[in-house]
Design a protein around this motif. Sequence first.
Motif, PDB file in Angstrom:
ATOM      1  N   ASP A 125      -1.803  -8.724   2.748  1.00 40.69           N
ATOM      2  CA  ASP A 125      -1.179  -9.035   4.039  1.00 40.69           C
ATOM      3  C   ASP A 125       0.297  -8.634   4.067  1.00 40.69           C
ATOM      4  OD1 ASP A 125      -0.205 -10.897   2.279  1.00 40.69           O
ATOM      5  OD2 ASP A 125      -1.005 -12.649   3.303  1.00 40.69           O
ATOM      6  N   GLY A 126       0.693  -7.711   3.213  1.00 40.22           N
ATOM      7  CA  GLY A 126       2.075  -7.255   3.195  1.00 40.22           C
ATOM      8  C   GLY A 126       2.967  -8.020   2.240  1.00 40.22           C
ATOM      9  N   ARG A 127       2.497  -9.157   1.739  1.00 41.36           N
ATOM     10  CA  ARG A 127       3.278  -9.927   0.774  1.00 41.36           C
ATOM     11  C   ARG A 127       3.156  -9.299  -0.611  1.00 41.36           C
ATOM     12  NH1 ARG A 127       1.328 -15.941   0.868  1.00 41.36           N
ATOM     13  NH2 ARG A 127      -0.703 -14.965   1.220  1.00 41.36           N
ATOM     14  N   PHE A 138       1.483 -20.923  -6.562  1.00 40.88           N
ATOM     15  CA  PHE A 138       1.793 -19.498  -6.553  1.00 40.88           C
ATOM     16  C   PHE A 138       3.243 -19.281  -7.005  1.00 40.88           C
ATOM     17  CE2 PHE A 138      -1.391 -18.061  -3.026  1.00 40.88           C
ATOM     18  CZ  PHE A 138      -2.440 -18.489  -3.816  1.00 40.88           C
ATOM     19  N   PHE A 139       3.474 -18.293  -7.863  1.00 40.77           N
ATOM     20  CA  PHE A 139       4.836 -17.960  -8.264  1.00 40.77           C
ATOM     21  C   PHE A 139       4.936 -16.456  -8.475  1.00 40.77           C
ATOM     22  CE2 PHE A 139       2.446 -18.936 -12.052  1.00 40.77           C
ATOM     23  CZ  PHE A 139       2.896 -18.074 -13.034  1.00 40.77           C
ATOM     24  N   PHE A 157      -7.344 -14.440   0.719  1.00 34.60           N
ATOM     25  CA  PHE A 157      -5.973 -14.813   0.356  1.00 34.60           C
ATOM     26  C   PHE A 157      -4.947 -14.459   1.430  1.00 34.60           C
ATOM     27  CE2 PHE A 157      -8.330 -14.166  -3.578  1.00 34.60           C
ATOM     28  CZ  PHE A 157      -8.122 -15.397  -4.191  1.00 34.60           C
ATOM     29  N   ARG A 158      -5.404 -13.885   2.537  1.00 27.87           N
ATOM     30  CA  ARG A 158      -4.479 -13.536   3.611  1.00 27.87           C
ATOM     31  C   ARG A 158      -3.820 -14.803   4.162  1.00 27.87           C
ATOM     32  NH1 ARG A 158      -3.439  -9.225   6.875  1.00 27.87           N
ATOM     33  NH2 ARG A 158      -5.055  -8.013   5.801  1.00 27.87           N
ATOM     34  N   ASN A 159      -2.493 -14.833   4.111  1.00 31.46           N
ATOM     35  CA  ASN A 159      -1.688 -15.958   4.619  1.00 31.46           C
ATOM     36  C   ASN A 159      -1.930 -17.273   3.869  1.00 31.46           C
ATOM     37  OD1 ASN A 159      -0.576 -14.297   6.672  1.00 31.46           O
ATOM     38  ND2 ASN A 159      -2.387 -14.653   7.945  1.00 31.46           N
ATOM     39  N   LEU A 160      -2.576 -17.210   2.713  1.00 30.40           N
ATOM     40  CA  LEU A 160      -2.813 -18.427   1.929  1.00 30.40           C
ATOM     41  C   LEU A 160      -1.567 -18.739   1.101  1.00 30.40           C
ATOM     42  CD1 LEU A 160      -5.096 -20.500   1.216  1.00 30.40           C
ATOM     43  CD2 LEU A 160      -5.562 -19.078  -0.787  1.00 30.40           C
ATOM     44  N   PRO A 161      -0.931 -19.906   1.296  1.00 28.64           N
ATOM     45  CA  PRO A 161       0.319 -20.204   0.584  1.00 28.64           C
ATOM     46  C   PRO A 161       0.127 -20.628  -0.869  1.00 28.64           C
ATOM     47  CG  PRO A 161      -0.254 -22.023   2.030  1.00 28.64           C
ATOM     48  CD  PRO A 161      -1.257 -20.939   2.297  1.00 28.64           C
ATOM     49  N   LEU A 163      -3.158 -22.420  -3.876  1.00 26.52           N
ATOM     50  CA  LEU A 163      -4.482 -23.015  -4.096  1.00 26.52           C
ATOM     51  C   LEU A 163      -4.379 -24.509  -4.360  1.00 26.52           C
ATOM     52  CD1 LEU A 163      -6.153 -20.248  -6.322  1.00 26.52           C
ATOM     53  CD2 LEU A 163      -6.667 -20.779  -3.922  1.00 26.52           C
ATOM     54  N   LYS A 164      -3.215 -25.073  -4.051  1.00 30.76           N
ATOM     55  CA  LYS A 164      -3.008 -26.505  -4.257  1.00 30.76           C
ATOM     56  C   LYS A 164      -3.502 -27.326  -3.061  1.00 30.76           C
ATOM     57  CE  LYS A 164       0.841 -28.006  -6.032  1.00 30.76           C
ATOM     58  NZ  LYS A 164       0.417 -28.551  -7.318  1.00 30.76           N
ATOM     59  N   GLN A 165      -3.641 -26.660  -1.932  1.00 28.00           N
ATOM     60  CA  GLN A 165      -3.975 -27.393  -0.718  1.00 28.00           C
ATOM     61  C   GLN A 165      -5.445 -27.814  -0.685  1.00 28.00           C
ATOM     62  OE1 GLN A 165      -2.848 -23.488   1.248  1.00 28.00           O
ATOM     63  NE2 GLN A 165      -4.123 -24.418   2.819  1.00 28.00           N
ATOM     64  N   LYS A 166      -5.727 -28.740   0.193  1.00 32.89           N
ATOM     65  CA  LYS A 166      -7.074 -29.299   0.312  1.00 32.89           C
ATOM     66  C   LYS A 166      -8.064 -28.206   0.680  1.00 32.89           C
ATOM     67  CE  LYS A 166      -9.594 -33.075   2.551  1.00 32.89           C
ATOM     68  NZ  LYS A 166      -9.519 -34.175   3.544  1.00 32.89           N
ATOM     69  N   GLY A 167      -9.225 -28.260   0.049  1.00 34.25           N
ATOM     70  CA  GLY A 167     -10.267 -27.283   0.315  1.00 34.25           C
ATOM     71  C   GLY A 167     -10.317 -26.149  -0.691  1.00 34.25           C
ATOM     72  N   GLN A 168      -9.313 -26.060  -1.585  1.00 35.49           N
ATOM     73  CA  GLN A 168      -9.259 -24.988  -2.560  1.00 35.49           C
ATOM     74  C   GLN A 168      -9.676 -25.449  -3.961  1.00 35.49           C
ATOM     75  OE1 GLN A 168      -8.721 -22.067  -1.312  1.00 35.49           O
ATOM     76  NE2 GLN A 168      -8.177 -22.908   0.680  1.00 35.49           N
ATOM     77  N   GLU A 169     -10.093 -26.695  -4.072  1.00 37.40           N
ATOM     78  CA  GLU A 169     -10.361 -27.273  -5.392  1.00 37.40           C
ATOM     79  C   GLU A 169     -11.483 -26.536  -6.140  1.00 37.40           C
ATOM     80  OE1 GLU A 169      -8.971 -30.535  -2.577  1.00 37.40           O
ATOM     81  OE2 GLU A 169     -10.512 -28.980  -2.554  1.00 37.40           O
ATOM     82  N   LYS A 170     -12.558 -26.186  -5.422  1.00 32.51           N
ATOM     83  CA  LYS A 170     -13.700 -25.553  -6.083  1.00 32.51           C
ATOM     84  C   LYS A 170     -13.352 -24.155  -6.590  1.00 32.51           C
ATOM     85  CE  LYS A 170     -17.267 -28.149  -3.618  1.00 32.51           C
ATOM     86  NZ  LYS A 170     -18.432 -28.080  -2.691  1.00 32.51           N
ATOM     87  N   LEU A 171     -12.643 -23.381  -5.774  1.00 32.17           N
ATOM     88  CA  LEU A 171     -12.244 -22.047  -6.215  1.00 32.17           C
ATOM     89  C   LEU A 171     -11.298 -22.128  -7.400  1.00 32.17           C
ATOM     90  CD1 LEU A 171     -12.155 -19.005  -5.978  1.00 32.17           C
ATOM     91  CD2 LEU A 171     -10.404 -19.240  -4.196  1.00 32.17           C
TER      92      LEU A 171
END
Length: 255
Positions: A125-127, A138-139, A157-161, A163-171
């Motif tokens: 996404d350009g980042r 992320f660092f 991963f587009r615009n994903l800040p 993997l600490k946020q809710k819903g990312q636990e399984k990944l």
Amino acid sequence: MEKKVNFKKIGRWVMAGSALIGVVVLIIFSSNTFSTDRCKKIEVKIKNANEQFFIDAKEIESLATRQGSDQLTGRLFDKIDLREIEKRILKNKQIKSCQVFRGIEGNLNIDVEQHIPVARILMSDGREDVYTDNEGYFFPLSERYSARIILLSGEYFRNLPSLKQKGQEKLLNFINLINEDHFLKAQFTQLDINKAGNITIVPLLGKHIIEFGEAENIQNRLNRLKIFYKQILPVKGWDAFSHISVKYDGQVVCK
């Protein structure tokens, strides 16, 4: 009737009083010494320094002193803002934690811990690409060192800040399981994840790709893959298949 004087008791009270006075004097002296002593030198300790090489002691000292413009050695400790130094050092996002304190010997101690990456995310996404640690933080990458770890890619991963946020636990759990397993860590080079969260695995050996599906029933699917790699491929050959799927429970579909 005259009262007998208990000289032993009086002696104990005198000794106790003297000891108390000594403690008070020592505390006052120590407090005064602490407030007036000068910083002898900067002592840097980097936790897990042998695991990753993103930073070194010189870089930490440079951050602490604002590239040498803020002279700390020789300064009175009561003129040194320890919290401010911690903030300066934590501006380096490869650093997970930092503690700055005065040591008994008169050194300014700086203890830091680096983030340990478990995967590198190829941003679409350009980042700029980033690392993620086992907690999903992320660092940024480092100019001085590139970690050899699994790659993550895809629209997921587009615009994903992070993997600490809710819903990312399984990944995150899936990534950590791979990283903790020596066989899988060596065999899996990349996970491509689409917008819906379906995972395609690119292995190191063989011309096939692996359709894993969503990060569900993870351990069972990984166990089936291990059986496939250890029992089927050695017989059929590593280039016998182009597509492997463990998306469906109880099956390993090969094409």
